[in-house]
Design an enzyme around this catalytic site. Structure first.
Site, mmCIF file in Angstrom:
data_model
loop_
_atom_site.group_PDB
_atom_site.id
_atom_site.type_symbol
_atom_site.label_atom_id
_atom_site.label_comp_id
_atom_site.label_asym_id
_atom_site.label_seq_id
_atom_site.Cartn_x
_atom_site.Cartn_y
_atom_site.Cartn_z
ATOM 1 N N HIS A 152 -23.412 16.805 48.908
ATOM 2 C CA HIS A 152 -24.492 17.207 48.000
ATOM 3 C C HIS A 152 -24.276 16.751 46.560
ATOM 4 O O HIS A 152 -24.969 17.186 45.650
ATOM 5 C CB HIS A 152 -24.682 18.732 48.052
ATOM 6 C CG HIS A 152 -25.137 19.219 49.388
ATOM 7 N ND1 HIS A 152 -25.129 20.542 49.761
ATOM 8 C CD2 HIS A 152 -25.643 18.538 50.464
ATOM 9 C CE1 HIS A 152 -25.589 20.651 51.002
ATOM 10 N NE2 HIS A 152 -25.897 19.465 51.441
ATOM 11 N N ASP B 297 -18.918 27.018 51.821
ATOM 12 C CA ASP B 297 -19.356 26.229 52.970
ATOM 13 C C ASP B 297 -18.538 24.948 52.936
ATOM 14 O O ASP B 297 -18.771 24.076 52.085
ATOM 15 C CB ASP B 297 -20.857 25.916 52.906
ATOM 16 C CG ASP B 297 -21.309 25.076 54.106
ATOM 17 O OD1 ASP B 297 -20.455 24.766 54.971
ATOM 18 O OD2 ASP B 297 -22.500 24.712 54.178
ATOM 19 N N GLU C 266 -18.193 29.179 55.782
ATOM 20 C CA GLU C 266 -19.101 28.501 56.715
ATOM 21 C C GLU C 266 -18.492 27.166 57.142
ATOM 22 O O GLU C 266 -17.863 26.481 56.323
ATOM 23 C CB GLU C 266 -20.435 28.282 55.980
ATOM 24 C CG GLU C 266 -21.515 27.612 56.795
ATOM 25 C CD GLU C 266 -22.781 27.425 55.952
ATOM 26 O OE1 GLU C 266 -23.071 28.271 55.081
ATOM 27 O OE2 GLU C 266 -23.469 26.415 56.163
ATOM 28 N N LYS D 151 -31.478 27.818 60.297
ATOM 29 C CA LYS D 151 -32.327 26.847 59.608
ATOM 30 C C LYS D 151 -33.455 26.462 60.554
ATOM 31 O O LYS D 151 -33.204 25.915 61.641
ATOM 32 C CB LYS D 151 -31.516 25.599 59.269
ATOM 33 C CG LYS D 151 -30.431 25.799 58.219
ATOM 34 C CD LYS D 151 -29.446 24.649 58.267
ATOM 35 C CE LYS D 151 -28.565 24.579 57.042
ATOM 36 N NZ LYS D 151 -27.462 23.602 57.238
ATOM 37 N N HIS E 191 -31.817 27.663 53.419
ATOM 38 C CA HIS E 191 -32.585 26.488 52.983
ATOM 39 C C HIS E 191 -31.900 25.229 53.520
ATOM 40 O O HIS E 191 -30.877 25.311 54.218
ATOM 41 C CB HIS E 191 -32.612 26.442 51.449
ATOM 42 C CG HIS E 191 -31.245 26.228 50.836
ATOM 43 N ND1 HIS E 191 -31.036 25.741 49.571
ATOM 44 C CD2 HIS E 191 -29.980 26.437 51.344
ATOM 45 C CE1 HIS E 191 -29.747 25.658 49.320
ATOM 46 N NE2 HIS E 191 -29.077 26.073 50.365
ATOM 47 N N LYS F 231 -29.293 32.132 52.041
ATOM 48 C CA LYS F 231 -28.628 31.091 51.262
ATOM 49 C C LYS F 231 -29.726 30.159 50.785
ATOM 50 O O LYS F 231 -30.382 29.513 51.612
ATOM 51 C CB LYS F 231 -27.650 30.370 52.189
ATOM 52 C CG LYS F 231 -26.689 29.460 51.497
ATOM 53 C CD LYS F 231 -25.652 28.915 52.470
ATOM 54 C CE LYS F 231 -26.052 27.557 52.986
ATOM 55 N NZ LYS F 231 -24.919 26.691 53.341
HETATM 56 C C1 2PG Z 1 -25.630 23.481 54.730
HETATM 57 C C2 2PG Z 1 -26.941 22.999 54.161
HETATM 58 C C3 2PG Z 1 -27.622 23.920 53.214
HETATM 59 P P1 2PG Z 1 -27.749 20.584 54.468
HETATM 60 O O1 2PG Z 1 -24.759 22.678 55.100
HETATM 61 O O2 2PG Z 1 -25.454 24.675 54.906
HETATM 62 O O3 2PG Z 1 -26.813 24.411 52.198
HETATM 63 O O4 2PG Z 1 -26.876 21.701 53.701
HETATM 64 O O5 2PG Z 1 -29.163 21.008 54.357
HETATM 65 O O6 2PG Z 1 -27.437 19.307 53.740
HETATM 66 O O7 2PG Z 1 -27.285 20.562 55.888
HETATM 67 MG MG MG Z 2 -23.602 24.424 56.038
#
Ligand code: 2PG
Ligand code: MG
Length: 424
Positions: free
Chosen positions: A162, A249, A292, A344, A372, A395
């Site tokens: 990220h 995470d 996580e 998610k 998210h 989150k």
């Molecule tokens: C994660 C997510 C959100 P991504 O790993 O938990 O924070 O990242 O959407 O890039 O998978």
């Molecule tokens: Mg994650």
């Protein structure tokens, strides 16, 4: 009862400036609603398929095929149907796709229709979206959802996929566990975030932010990131543990090479057992209550070790590990790995399946956490989802940037308007 009269999708853009799909559902009573689908960067390999065009435009990331699948294929299937019958709508969409990973039509196309329909149905019934979600939960599972205000994990320092800094752990989060109201949750978190900004600035670190709104400076180690956050908590006159706890995470799949975990930022190569010991030592030294994806999604032995060493003192969240998939979660529960699951919507691709996974988690005493994606939009659906489904944690990134803040602002409104919905 109104019926669906029109379904239309267009291509819009997410918080990274990457194309995504937006869908509008119109009803014959004149109401309509729009939903947008988010997108991940550190994705689990077993997630449902996000259909991308793969051509020259937008570096292959256009979603015009998914848009066309909605407009030319899915829309005619649901026109004339009752938008309040979410189970039936999702069943039609899933069966038409016919694959286990939604690769024929695209999980992004299916989810866009699924979510826009739910929103339109809540408007049609003149009830808040979270109430409609509670009703759907009851219809699908037979159980009451017991609405709550969810406790957030705010990602205030970003690493991994990220950002482009040298930190290997993807997310360093604060949990304002001692706050009594959502209003207090926000005040504490915003104050810590601003204090962290001051500390970084005065140490000549960058205050540029990563994909989820957390700061993304270059630092010596993961531990330095935790120390800076603790300093910011103390400068905010808040107590560690009592008021604020820390969550990580690791997104460990991103630094696993198939046999070892290579943390480039601090030049450390660790075996699974060594990574478990490293995480355990961090959790002993600092008030870390949630970790996580501490291990790679395929490192089953690593996960077993992590769970046996830390499972009784720490929330261990499976994200890439379970990908919001009921079948995969069931196997994990049987194997006794992790004790919590990140939820998610776009990992599985429909509202009904997401609710089924949350229900299985609750029944298995695995704590569900609504999340998210790193590529988000201004859509606030996950705020209502957490409240309505009685999911106690959320989150949604840093208390900064509108793509993240929009969710928290929606929760503030829900708290003000529904005095019977309480934090945790
Ligand atoms: C994660 C997510 C959100 P991504 O790993 O938990 O924070 O990242 O959407 O890039 O998978
Ligand atoms: Mg994650």
């Amino acid at each position: 009862m109104s019926k669906i009269s029109k379904v239309r999708a267009i291509q819009v853009f997410d918080s990274r400036g990457v194309p995504t799909i937006s869908c509008k559902v119109n009803l014959d009573d004149g109401t309509s609603a729009i939903a947008m689908v988010p997108s991940g960067a550190s994705t689990g390999s077993k997630e449902a398929l996000e259909l991308r065009d793969g051509n020259k435009a937008y570096h292959g990331k256009g979603v015009l095929n998914a848009v066309s699948n909605v407009n030319k294929k899915l829309s005619s299937l649901v026109i004339g149907k009752d938008p309040g019958d979410q189970i039936e709508i999702d069943k039609i969409l899933i069966e038409f796709d016919g694959t286990s990973d939604k690769s024929a039509i695209g999980a992004n196309a299916i989810l866009a229709v699924s979510l826009a329909t739910a929103k339109a149905a809540s408007i049609m019934q003149r009830i808040p979206l979270y109430k409609h979600f509670s009703n759907i939960y009851k219809n699908i599972t037979g159980d009451s959802a017991n609405p709550v205000m969810p406790m957030p994990m705010f990602n205030i320092l970003n690493g991994g996929e990220h950002s482009n800094n040298n930190i290997d752990i993807q997310e360093f989060m604060i949990i304002p566990s001692g706050a009594k109201t959502f209003e207090e949750v926000m005040q504490w978190s915003v104050e810590i975030y601003q204090n962290l900004k001051k500390i970084l600035s005065s140490n000549n670190h960058s205050i540029a932010v990563g994909d989820e709104g957390g700061f993304a400076p270059n630092l010596k180690s993961n531990e330095e990131a935790i120390k800076l956050i603790i300093e910011a908590i103390k400068n905010s006159n808040l107590d560690l543990k009592k008021d604020i706890n820390i969550a990580l995470d690791c997104a460990a799949s991103e630094f696993f090479d198939g046999s070892n975990y290579f943390m480039k930022g601090e030049n450390q190569k660790l075996t699974s057992a060594e990574l478990v010991n490293y995480l355990e030592s961090l959790a002993e030294k600092y008030p870390i209550t949630s970790i996580e994806d501490g291990m790679d999604e395929n490192d089953e032995n690593g996960w077993k070790l992590l769970t046996s060493q830390l499972g009784d003192k720490c929330q261990l969240v499976g994200d890439d590990l379970f990908v919001t998939n009921k079948k995969i979660l069931k196997e994990g529960v049987q194997e006794n790995i992790a004790n919590s699951i990140l939820i998610k919507l776009n990992q599985i691709g429909s509202l009904t399946e997401t609710i089924e996974t949350i229900h299985l988690a609750k029944e298995s005493n695995y704590e569900p956490i609504i999340s998210h994606r790193s590529g988000e939009t201004e859509d606030t659906i996950i705020a209502d989802l957490a409240v309505g489904l009685g999911v106690k944690q959320i989150k949604a990134g840093a208390p900064c940037r509108s793509d993240r803040i929009a969710k928290y602002n929606r929760l503030l409104w829900i708290e003000k308007e529904s005095s019977d919905i309480l934090l945790k």
